[in-house]
Design an enzyme around this catalytic site. Structure first.
Site, PDB file in Angstrom:
ATOM      1  N   ASP A  11      21.566  41.171  17.995  1.00 54.52           N
ATOM      2  CA  ASP A  11      22.134  40.938  19.330  1.00 54.52           C
ATOM      3  C   ASP A  11      21.657  39.545  19.711  1.00 54.52           C
ATOM      4  O   ASP A  11      20.462  39.315  19.888  1.00 54.52           O
ATOM      5  CB  ASP A  11      21.578  42.012  20.284  1.00 54.52           C
ATOM      6  CG  ASP A  11      21.956  41.766  21.745  1.00 54.52           C
ATOM      7  OD1 ASP A  11      22.503  40.692  22.056  1.00 54.52           O
ATOM      8  OD2 ASP A  11      21.678  42.661  22.567  1.00 54.52           O
ATOM      9  N   TYR A 233       9.453  45.963  24.886  1.00 58.84           N
ATOM     10  CA  TYR A 233      10.882  46.254  24.842  1.00 58.84           C
ATOM     11  C   TYR A 233      11.704  44.982  24.980  1.00 58.84           C
ATOM     12  O   TYR A 233      11.539  44.225  25.930  1.00 58.84           O
ATOM     13  CB  TYR A 233      11.263  47.218  25.969  1.00 58.84           C
ATOM     14  CG  TYR A 233      12.744  47.528  26.002  1.00 58.84           C
ATOM     15  CD1 TYR A 233      13.299  48.376  25.043  1.00 58.84           C
ATOM     16  CD2 TYR A 233      13.576  46.961  26.951  1.00 58.84           C
ATOM     17  CE1 TYR A 233      14.647  48.659  25.051  1.00 58.84           C
ATOM     18  CE2 TYR A 233      14.938  47.241  26.967  1.00 58.84           C
ATOM     19  CZ  TYR A 233      15.472  48.089  26.016  1.00 58.84           C
ATOM     20  OH  TYR A 233      16.811  48.362  26.020  1.00 58.84           O
ATOM     21  N   LYS A 236      17.447  47.656  22.295  1.00 52.79           N
ATOM     22  CA  LYS A 236      17.350  48.743  21.326  1.00 52.79           C
ATOM     23  C   LYS A 236      17.668  48.197  19.937  1.00 52.79           C
ATOM     24  O   LYS A 236      18.262  47.133  19.801  1.00 52.79           O
ATOM     25  CB  LYS A 236      18.312  49.845  21.739  1.00 52.79           C
ATOM     26  CG  LYS A 236      17.782  51.288  21.738  1.00 52.79           C
ATOM     27  CD  LYS A 236      16.349  51.508  21.950  1.00 52.79           C
ATOM     28  CE  LYS A 236      15.950  52.967  21.810  1.00 52.79           C
ATOM     29  NZ  LYS A 236      14.527  53.171  22.087  1.00 52.79           N
TER      30      LYS A 236
END
Ligand code: 13P
Ligand code: 13P
Ligand code: MG
Ligand code: MG
Length: 369
Positions: A11, A233, A236
């Protein structure tokens, strides 16, 4: 001839937010790979996407874990990130966690799944691309395609499949691996891979007396965990998987059948929720309902001396309409739980959380019961 199929994904910026990829970014990445193909580094390639993740599907003759191929993927993502930054896309360069390439994209943010094999007389290959979920989302479908006779009739009626399959399983917490042989060790394996946040199926190999060698992996899943690389984080993992089909392996239809059930996976909003995995086409893979629900796209190819004949955008098929409708119902049901488990992930699986900070802040207010 020996051919390698490498699927490397990242991403490198979404729009708006984490919804989808921008065509200008895809264009730059595609041009980068086209140049490499012209130079003879790649036999062929296809740039696919699922939600905000770009998936480089590449064939070549250099084997798995090849430095040149990994560097090519990294550089293509870096080139795409320049455009993503110019457009101020959300999370531009999100998955490129290191400043400079160091020999292998593994451990640098991008996800990798690769298979090297002797191309058969006919070689159907499926590439699965997911968004808003983690590698454990592959456990249930991969188990079912290779070990569940209620999913895969071939396990019962194709003599070449009678020897079953072997599953290489990674323990993502302890950093160790184990191989289970099915059907003999099916129950034991399920005890592990049912804990899909920790144990993930990495590869599958044919059992004895298959038409394909027991040494040749026929399925591979990207098991890279972004939060473990970054220590926090960042998004995902949004994994990819490759499955070879037919002639002693699950047929294309058998490999697809598990996805007719929209099973619950971890991910969705802020990577912190359980939701149904919805099969859809690339065009439909724009997860907007609370950044979801999680998606899976499947691209089908035939290989011809390493050339990618295709893709067929498999889940475009109307026969998955029912699954999508069911996924929407389940999504609606799960959403009604708001911040409560099991919609929200249990504390230990939460990647995006201020819980530790809250625990610290309210520590002095707790008293013994
Ligand atoms: P065909 O008879 O169309 O080749 O299909 C065989 C098969 O494997 C179906 O799953
Ligand atoms: P991605 O992992 O697809 O970037 O999504 C992150 C997120 O937080 C969605 O709500
Ligand atoms: Mg994103
Ligand atoms: Mg994503």
């Amino acid at each position: 001839m020996k051919v390698t199929i490498s699927v490397i994904k990242a991403d490198i910026g979404g729009y708006p937010g984490h919804e989808t990829v921008h065509p200008d970014v895809v264009k730059v990445v595609r041009e980068y790979l086209a140049e490499a193909k012209k130079k003879g580094m790649l036999i062929d390639f296809f740039v696919g996407w699922c939600g905000d993740d770009i998936n480089l599907i590449m064939t070549h003759a250099k084997g798995v874990d090849n430095k040149e191929i990994h560097k090519l993927a990294w550089d293509a993502f870096v080139a795409g990130t320049v455009v993503a930054k110019k457009l101020k896309l959300y999370g531009a360069g999100q998955d490129l966690l290191k400043d400079a390439f160091s020999g292998n994209v593994r451990g640098m943010g991008p996800g990798v799944a690769e298979l090297e094999f002797e191309e058969r007389g006919s070689e159907p290959v499926l590439v699965f691309m997911m968004d808003k979920t983690d590698p454990g989302a592959f456990n249930l479908p991969v188990y079912r395609m290779f070990a569940d006779p209620f999913n895969t009739p071939g396990l019962v009626i194709d003599p070449a499949m009678a020897g079953g399959f072997s599953f290489e399983v990674f323990d993502t917490i302890e950093g160790r691996k184990i191989t289970f042989k099915t059907p003999e060790e099916m129950y034991a394996m399920l005890a592990f891979v049912g804990s899909r946040s920790r144990y993930v199926i990495k590869r599958v190999f044919p059992g004895p007396n298959n038409k394909v060698s027991e040494k040749e992996a026929i399925c591979c899943v990207s098991t890279d965990k972004l939060s473990q690389v970054a220590g926090t984080y960042v998004g995902k993992d949004d994994p990819v998987g490759i499955v070879r089909c037919q002639s002693g392996l699950p047929s294309v239809g058998e490999a697809l059948e598990p996805f007719s059930f929209p099973h619950l996976v971890s991910g969705w909003m802020r990577g912190s929720h359980q939701g149904p995995l919805m099969p859809c086409s690339m065009e439909q893979a724009i997860p907007t309902r609370l950044d979801g629900p999680p998606r899976v796209v499947c691209l089908g190819f035939q290989l011809a001396n390493g050339t990618l004949v295709g893709p067929v955008d498999i889940f475009k098929d109307v026969s998955y309409d029912y699954t999508r409708a069911k996924a929407n119902k389940v999504a609606e049901y799960m959403r009604r739980h708001g911040p409560f488990e099991p919609h929200r992930l249990p504390e230990e699986d939460l990647e995006y959380t201020n819980l530790p900070k809250l625990q610290e802040r309210f520590k002095s207010r707790f008293s013994k019961i």
